[in-house]
Write a protein that holds these residues in place. Structure first.
Motif, PDB file in Angstrom:
ATOM      1  N   ASN A  69     -24.193   3.205  33.329  1.00 46.81           N
ATOM      2  CA  ASN A  69     -25.532   3.561  33.799  1.00 46.81           C
ATOM      3  C   ASN A  69     -26.690   3.081  32.928  1.00 46.81           C
ATOM      4  O   ASN A  69     -27.841   3.225  33.318  1.00 46.81           O
ATOM      5  CB  ASN A  69     -25.624   5.085  33.946  1.00 46.81           C
ATOM      6  N   THR A  70     -26.397   2.531  31.766  1.00 45.27           N
ATOM      7  CA  THR A  70     -27.476   2.035  30.916  1.00 45.27           C
ATOM      8  C   THR A  70     -28.038   0.743  31.488  1.00 45.27           C
ATOM      9  O   THR A  70     -27.340  -0.013  32.161  1.00 45.27           O
ATOM     10  CB  THR A  70     -26.968   1.832  29.475  1.00 45.27           C
ATOM     11  N   ALA A  71     -29.300   0.487  31.197  1.00 40.50           N
ATOM     12  CA  ALA A  71     -30.004  -0.682  31.746  1.00 40.50           C
ATOM     13  C   ALA A  71     -29.377  -1.990  31.282  1.00 40.50           C
ATOM     14  O   ALA A  71     -28.777  -2.071  30.202  1.00 40.50           O
ATOM     15  CB  ALA A  71     -31.474  -0.633  31.334  1.00 40.50           C
ATOM     16  N   ASN A  72     -29.531  -3.012  32.094  1.00 38.33           N
ATOM     17  CA  ASN A  72     -28.962  -4.325  31.789  1.00 38.33           C
ATOM     18  C   ASN A  72     -29.488  -4.907  30.488  1.00 38.33           C
ATOM     19  O   ASN A  72     -28.796  -5.667  29.805  1.00 38.33           O
ATOM     20  CB  ASN A  72     -29.227  -5.299  32.938  1.00 38.33           C
ATOM     21  N   ASN A 119     -40.546   2.814  33.573  1.00 33.53           N
ATOM     22  CA  ASN A 119     -41.192   1.749  32.802  1.00 33.53           C
ATOM     23  C   ASN A 119     -42.002   2.349  31.656  1.00 33.53           C
ATOM     24  O   ASN A 119     -42.899   3.158  31.873  1.00 33.53           O
ATOM     25  CB  ASN A 119     -42.119   0.934  33.711  1.00 33.53           C
ATOM     26  N   GLY A 120     -41.638   1.968  30.432  1.00 31.94           N
ATOM     27  CA  GLY A 120     -42.337   2.477  29.253  1.00 31.94           C
ATOM     28  C   GLY A 120     -41.655   3.638  28.576  1.00 31.94           C
ATOM     29  O   GLY A 120     -42.046   4.013  27.455  1.00 31.94           O
ATOM     30  N   GLY A 127     -34.381   3.190  20.931  1.00 34.16           N
ATOM     31  CA  GLY A 127     -35.217   2.462  19.991  1.00 34.16           C
ATOM     32  C   GLY A 127     -36.248   1.512  20.571  1.00 34.16           C
ATOM     33  O   GLY A 127     -36.955   0.817  19.823  1.00 34.16           O
ATOM     34  N   ARG A 128     -36.370   1.472  21.900  1.00 36.61           N
ATOM     35  CA  ARG A 128     -37.415   0.635  22.506  1.00 36.61           C
ATOM     36  C   ARG A 128     -37.815   1.191  23.849  1.00 36.61           C
ATOM     37  O   ARG A 128     -37.173   2.098  24.388  1.00 36.61           O
ATOM     38  CB  ARG A 128     -36.951  -0.816  22.646  1.00 36.61           C
ATOM     39  N   ALA A 129     -38.876   0.623  24.403  1.00 33.24           N
ATOM     40  CA  ALA A 129     -39.364   1.059  25.708  1.00 33.24           C
ATOM     41  C   ALA A 129     -38.604   0.337  26.824  1.00 33.24           C
ATOM     42  O   ALA A 129     -38.267  -0.849  26.716  1.00 33.24           O
ATOM     43  CB  ALA A 129     -40.852   0.783  25.841  1.00 33.24           C
ATOM     44  N   ILE A 130     -38.324   1.058  27.882  1.00 35.60           N
ATOM     45  CA  ILE A 130     -37.705   0.476  29.077  1.00 35.60           C
ATOM     46  C   ILE A 130     -38.683  -0.507  29.706  1.00 35.60           C
ATOM     47  O   ILE A 130     -39.879  -0.231  29.869  1.00 35.60           O
ATOM     48  CB  ILE A 130     -37.345   1.578  30.091  1.00 35.60           C
ATOM     49  N   ASN A 133     -40.377 -11.097  33.316  1.00 29.05           N
ATOM     50  CA  ASN A 133     -39.630 -11.135  32.062  1.00 29.05           C
ATOM     51  C   ASN A 133     -39.351  -9.789  31.415  1.00 29.05           C
ATOM     52  O   ASN A 133     -39.108  -9.721  30.213  1.00 29.05           O
ATOM     53  CB  ASN A 133     -40.346 -12.054  31.050  1.00 29.05           C
ATOM     54  N   GLY A 134     -39.370  -8.706  32.166  1.00 29.03           N
ATOM     55  CA  GLY A 134     -38.966  -7.426  31.593  1.00 29.03           C
ATOM     56  C   GLY A 134     -37.489  -7.439  31.224  1.00 29.03           C
ATOM     57  O   GLY A 134     -36.653  -7.930  31.987  1.00 29.03           O
ATOM     58  N   LYS A 135     -37.157  -6.910  30.066  1.00 26.64           N
ATOM     59  CA  LYS A 135     -35.770  -6.948  29.586  1.00 26.64           C
ATOM     60  C   LYS A 135     -34.807  -6.235  30.537  1.00 26.64           C
ATOM     61  O   LYS A 135     -33.629  -6.587  30.615  1.00 26.64           O
ATOM     62  CB  LYS A 135     -35.683  -6.317  28.205  1.00 26.64           C
ATOM     63  N   ASP A 136     -35.313  -5.214  31.235  1.00 27.31           N
ATOM     64  CA  ASP A 136     -34.452  -4.405  32.095  1.00 27.31           C
ATOM     65  C   ASP A 136     -34.698  -4.685  33.574  1.00 27.31           C
ATOM     66  O   ASP A 136     -34.316  -3.891  34.435  1.00 27.31           O
ATOM     67  CB  ASP A 136     -34.671  -2.920  31.787  1.00 27.31           C
ATOM     68  N   SER A 137     -35.303  -5.823  33.836  1.00 24.95           N
ATOM     69  CA  SER A 137     -35.566  -6.241  35.216  1.00 24.95           C
ATOM     70  C   SER A 137     -34.564  -7.306  35.619  1.00 24.95           C
ATOM     71  O   SER A 137     -33.700  -7.704  34.833  1.00 24.95           O
ATOM     72  CB  SER A 137     -36.978  -6.807  35.330  1.00 24.95           C
ATOM     73  N   GLU A 138     -34.683  -7.804  36.827  1.00 19.66           N
ATOM     74  CA  GLU A 138     -33.793  -8.861  37.297  1.00 19.66           C
ATOM     75  C   GLU A 138     -34.018 -10.160  36.537  1.00 19.66           C
ATOM     76  O   GLU A 138     -33.188 -11.069  36.591  1.00 19.66           O
ATOM     77  CB  GLU A 138     -33.998  -9.093  38.785  1.00 19.66           C
ATOM     78  N   GLN A 139     -35.124 -10.247  35.784  1.00 21.18           N
ATOM     79  CA  GLN A 139     -35.401 -11.437  34.987  1.00 21.18           C
ATOM     80  C   GLN A 139     -34.929 -11.283  33.546  1.00 21.18           C
ATOM     81  O   GLN A 139     -35.121 -12.175  32.723  1.00 21.18           O
ATOM     82  CB  GLN A 139     -36.902 -11.759  35.033  1.00 21.18           C
TER      83      GLN A 139
END
Length: 544
Positions: A292-295, A349-350, A355-358, A364-370
């Motif tokens: 369940n953790t973000a990609n 989001n945010g 240790g970091r923001a979603i 180019n979001g780290k947890d997006s499809e990009q």
């Protein structure tokens, strides 16, 4: 060929020699017999331990929440098809390669019922210590009651089987008992179990069934029995049973409402609110973190909260939903000032995590499809926060317990019963006890909220307090509201990061078009089971 012949000669010689030496009369040393099990304390305890798997777990790859308006799983092909109107008696057994076992439950349930029935057939003739016999019998009665409860909540009335079928039976055909008959049987089993079990399990026995767990299950069984789906005549006597059973649990001095919502799930084994949970070890853990953790963290982005759920979290200052007049909601800062339980349940989001923001935004979001592994990103714009322990690694077996019963549920059961019995003051009191906990402190529901408005508050509080815990699927059906809520399209949010590092939010993203059919209030019995019964099992209405 010569080698095979030589081996065959050796085997034949061995057999003849063994027969002459009465070797076949000896007890095999590499197998455990049924007689061994029922005459050895440790072996019989292990047998009972294995039967605990009859209780459906909640940490499947596809969780039950993804069959409702709570979450969406982009990898959950079967449940997504079901939500789109594709559920049949043939594909109800499609469990996504074993990831969806809590949904398709018929066959496994009856396998465990047979194992439990074997226990009761053999236990009296075995020579184990009386204290252990008493306790294990209580545990098995609880497990049989829980198994039948899980069946009737999914399928309606089911066959009650209390003996072990063997070869040579005069009749193997099975008909369905009524829902009422099943409830009466379950309640009898629980009454018996309560007399056999200690009030609470502690120490090495933590995680085993107790009398308190039996009382908790009794409250839930009575609640479902009193609800509109099966209590079509709104019999008040059933609501009285809910009230009394729930109050008994609420008044157990051994438990109290936790002041830390997060700890209920991460530290369940030592939490004062938890009555019954499943414990895990590194050797026998689960994979909630990787699932369940973000990609962007290397996770699979599994069961992701829907906008449908997010929209129901009230504003802390006013106790109103965001889109209600006077709520204080700021669309430019949509996640500020919400019910504190929102922040324990949903990553947006945010939100800070590990240790970091979603970053669900594009571009180019780290947890997006990009981001890295974009095929595992959330399609809803949210990730699960509840149940996840930031201190556990995605690469290791996780050990967060799974909670089956906690005290908040019984305040909610009590509130619902009191509403239907006409005691709105007690209904509000119970809800406000939950809302007023130290780490929640939501505004009280005032006396001016009454009638249908109060009933909606009962439903909403249950949605928020018990979010993602496996209740919503059954709640919507027993309330006869599944067509309204599970029939609504699954919605998400699209977040765009602008050149000035601010964000725009589009809350009109359709994640999944849904098609809820009335017959989905009950699951279909798998077609194979109907065929095996030679048509003595009758299918639920609406399924061929």
């Amino acid at each position: 060929m010569k080698k095979n012949l030589f081996i065959s000669i050796l085997l034949v010689s061995f057999v003849f020699y063994s027969c002459n030496d009465d070797f076949l009369d000896r007890k095999p040393l590499d197998k455990i017999t049924e007689e061994d099990v029922f005459n050895n304390d440790d072996l019989l305890t292990a047998y009972v331990n294995a039967c605990y798997h009859t209780i459906p777990g909640g940490y499947d790859f596809v969780m039950l929440s993804s069959m409702t308006d709570e979450t969406h799983n982009r990898h959950g092909y079967a449940p997504n098809s079901f939500r789109q109107g594709g559920l049949t008696s043939d594909n109800v057994t499609d469990n996504n390669w074993g990831w969806f076992n809590s949904f398709n439950y018929w066959s496994s349930a009856y396998e465990y019922i047979r194992n439990i029935n074997v226990f009761f057939d053999k236990i009296e003739s075995g020579s184990i210590s009386e204290n252990l016999k008493r306790r294990l019998s209580g545990e098995m009665k609880f497990l049989r009651a829980y198994t039948y409860a899980s069946l009737i909540w999914r399928f309606g009335g089911v066959p009650i089987i209390t003996h072990v079928y063997t070869l040579g039976e005069p009749d193997y055909s099975l008909g369905r008992n009524t829902y009422d008959e099943c409830v009466e049987y379950i309640l009898r089993e629980l009454e018996d179990a309560i007399t056999l079990l200690p009030d609470k399990m502690e120490g090495d026995d933590l995680g085993r069934a107790s009398a308190d767990a039996c009382k908790a299950l009794r409250s839930r069984v009575c609640l479902y029995w009193a609800s509109p789906l099966v209590n079509t005549g709104n019999d008040p006597a059933r609501w009285e049973k809910v009230r009394d059973a729930s109050k008994e649990v609420m008044e157990l001095a051994r438990y109290s409402l936790s002041e830390n919502y997060n700890d209920i799930f991460l530290k369940a084994s030592e939490n004062e609110e938890v009555l019954f949970c499943r414990l895990y070890t590194k050797a026998n853990g689960h994979s909630m973190m990787s699932t369940n953790t973000a990609n962007g963290y290397g996770g699979n982005g599994g069961n992701c909260p829907l906008q449908n759920l997010v929209d129901d979290y009230e504003m802390k200052a006013t106790g109103l939903k965001p889109l209600e007049t006077g709520s204080g909601y700021d669309p430019a800062d949509p996640y500020a000032g919400r019910d504190p339980r929102f922040y324990y349940t949903v990553l947006y989001n945010g939100a800070e995590f590990k240790g970091r923001a979603i970053e669900v935004f594009t571009p180019n979001g780290k947890d997006s499809e990009q981001g890295d592994g974009g095929w595992n990103c959330s399609q809803t714009g949210y990730y699960m926060r509840k149940f996840l322990d930031e201190n556990q690694l995605l690469s290791e077996a996780n050990t967060m317990p799974y909670v089956y019963f906690r005290l908040s549920e019984f305040y909610l059961n009590y509130a619902e019963a009191q509403y239907h019995l006409g005691d709105e003051a007690q209904c509000r009191w119970a809800i406000n006890r939950i809302r007023g906990r130290k780490d929640v402190e939501m505004p009280e529901i005032p006396d001016t909220v009454s009638g249908q408005d109060l009933l909606r508050k009962v439903y909403l509080e249950r949605r928020i307090e018990l979010a993602l815990e496996g209740h919503r699927y059954f709640d919507l059906r027993r309330w006869k509201l599944a067509a309204t809520y599970d029939g609504a399209d699954a919605m998400g949010v699209a977040v765009v990061k602008t050149d000035d590092n601010t964000f725009t939010y589009d809350f009109n993203k359709v994640v999944l078009k849904t098609d809820y059919k009335e017959q989905y209030d009950w699951l279909p019995i798998p077609r194979g089971e109907i065929v095996k019964s030679k048509q003595t099992l009758k299918q639920n209405p609406g399924y061929d």
